[in-house]
Design an enzyme around this catalytic site. Structure first.
Site, PDB file in Angstrom:
ATOM      1  N   LYS A  83       0.847  -1.191   0.000  1.00  0.00           N
ATOM      2  CA  LYS A  83       0.000   0.000   0.000  1.00  0.00           C
ATOM      3  C   LYS A  83       0.882   1.240   0.000  1.00  0.00           C
ATOM      4  O   LYS A  83       1.800   1.357   0.821  1.00  0.00           O
ATOM      5  CB  LYS A  83      -0.857  -0.032   1.271  1.00  0.00           C
ATOM      6  CG  LYS A  83      -2.195   0.643   1.160  1.00  0.00           C
ATOM      7  CD  LYS A  83      -2.969   0.328   2.429  1.00  0.00           C
ATOM      8  CE  LYS A  83      -4.311   0.988   2.463  1.00  0.00           C
ATOM      9  NZ  LYS A  83      -4.954   0.801   3.759  1.00  0.00           N
TER      10      LYS A  83
HETATM   11  O1  G3P Z   1      -9.262   2.026   5.032  1.00  0.00           O
HETATM   12  C1  G3P Z   1      -9.021   3.331   5.478  1.00  0.00           C
HETATM   13  C2  G3P Z   1      -9.542   3.511   6.851  1.00  0.00           C
HETATM   14  O2  G3P Z   1      -8.802   2.748   7.758  1.00  0.00           O
HETATM   15  C3  G3P Z   1      -9.667   4.934   7.275  1.00  0.00           C
HETATM   16  O3  G3P Z   1     -10.852   5.008   7.967  1.00  0.00           O
HETATM   17  O4  G3P Z   1     -12.547   5.967   9.440  1.00  0.00           O
HETATM   18  O5  G3P Z   1     -10.124   6.634   9.710  1.00  0.00           O
HETATM   19  O6  G3P Z   1     -11.452   7.441   7.768  1.00  0.00           O
HETATM   20  P1  G3P Z   1     -11.247   6.346   8.761  1.00  0.00           P
END
Ligand code: G3P
Length: 229
Positions: A83
Site C-alpha cells: 500500500k
Molecule cells: O481504510 C481506510 C480507513 O482505515 C480509514 O478510515 O474511518 O479513519 O477514515 P477512517
C-alpha cells in the site's frame, strides 16, 4: 462486490473469516499501531489465515524508500499487497513495483483525477476514502461512480476500486450501488451490516411458535421419515 475487513486485529479477522464472506484484509499504520505487535508477524499471520489479498503500507516518504520497503513487504507472503499513498513518490513507487509484478493498493484517494493516475501507474487497487469525503461534505458514492466510469473507458487500466473509510452499513450499500469492486469495512460496521432488530424479533417469534409443535426434534423426525421409506 467483494468484501475485505479493515483491521489488523486477528480475533476480528478470525471471526469474520468464519462467516465465509471475507475475500481480503486492509491494514494501515494506524491500525497496526493499535495492535502493539510486530508488524511483519501480524501481516504474515493475517495472510496465512485469510489466503487472500492483505494490504500492508509503506511508511517511507520518498519513492526510493517506498520501492525498497514495497519489495521487502512483498517477500513476507504471496498475498501481500503493497500500500502506497497517492502522492508523487507513491505514484512513482506504484509504477516500479507494478512493473515488477508486485500488487499495489494506492490509498488516500479523494478525487477522480488521482484515481486515473493510479490506474495508469498499474495499481491493482485504488482506495477512495468515502467516510473522509463525507466529512468534508462531498459525495463519496459519486466519486466511486466517476472512477469506475473512467476505468471502464480506459482499456489499459485494470485497477479495482476499493471503497475505504466506511463508517456505517449505508456506506457499504453506497459502495456496492456505485460500482466499487471491493469494500473494506471495519469489524464494527460488518457486525452492524449483519444485524437488524426485525430479524431477531422474527427469529424469536418462530421459535416461540415452534414450541407448540409436539414432535419438534428435526433429527428424530428426519431419521424416522427416512426409515419409513
Ligand atoms: O481504510 C481506510 C480507513 O482505515 C480509514 O478510515 O474511518 O479513519 O477514515 P477512517
Amino acid at each position: 462486490m467483494k468484501l475485505f475487513i479493515d483491521t489488523a486485529n486477528l480475533d476480528e479477522i478470525r471471526e469474520v473469516h468464519s462467516w465465509g464472506i471475507l475475500s481480503g484484509v486492509t491494514t494501515n499504520p494506524s491500525l497496526i499501531a493499535r495492535e502493539g505487535r510486530d508488524f511483519i508477524e501480524v501481516v504474515h499471520e493475517i495472510c496465512e489465515l485469510v489466503q487472500g489479498p492483505v494490504s500492508a503500507e509503506v511508511t517511507a516518504q520518498d519513492a526510493e524508500g517506498m520501492i525498497r520497503e514495497g519489495r521487502l513487504l512483498a517477500q513476507i507472503h504471496e498475498h501481500v499487497v503493497v500500500k502506497v499513498p497517492l502522492l508523487e513518490p507513491g505514484l512513482m513507487a506504484c509504477s516500479v513495483l507494478a512493473s515488477e509484478g508486485i500488487a499495489v493498493n494506492v490509498t488516500l484517494c479523494f478525487q477522480a483525477s488521482q484515481a486515473l493516475l493510479a490506474g495508469l501507474a498499474g495499481a491493482t487497487y485504488v482506495s477512495p476514502f468515502i467516510g473522509r469525503i463525507d466529512d468534508i461534505s462531498w459525495d463519496g458514492g459519486e466519486l466511486i461512480e466517476h472512477i469506475t466510469e473512467i476505468y471502464a473507458q480506459s482499456p489499459s487500466i485494470h485497477t479495482q476500486v476499493l471503497a475505504a473509510s466506511l463508517r456505517h452499513p449505508q456506506h457499504l450499500v453506497q459502495a456496492a450501488l456505485s460500482g466499487a469492486d471491493v469494500a473494506t469495512c471495519p469489524y464494527k460496521v460488518l457486525k452492524q451490516a449483519l444485524k437488524h432488530p426485525l430479524t431477531d424479533i422474527g427469529n424469536q417469534r418462530f421459535l416461540e411458535d415452534w414450541e407448540a409443535v409436539p414432535e419438534r426434534d428435526i433429527s428424530v423426525l428426519v431419521q424416522r421419515w427416512l426409515q419409513s421409506r
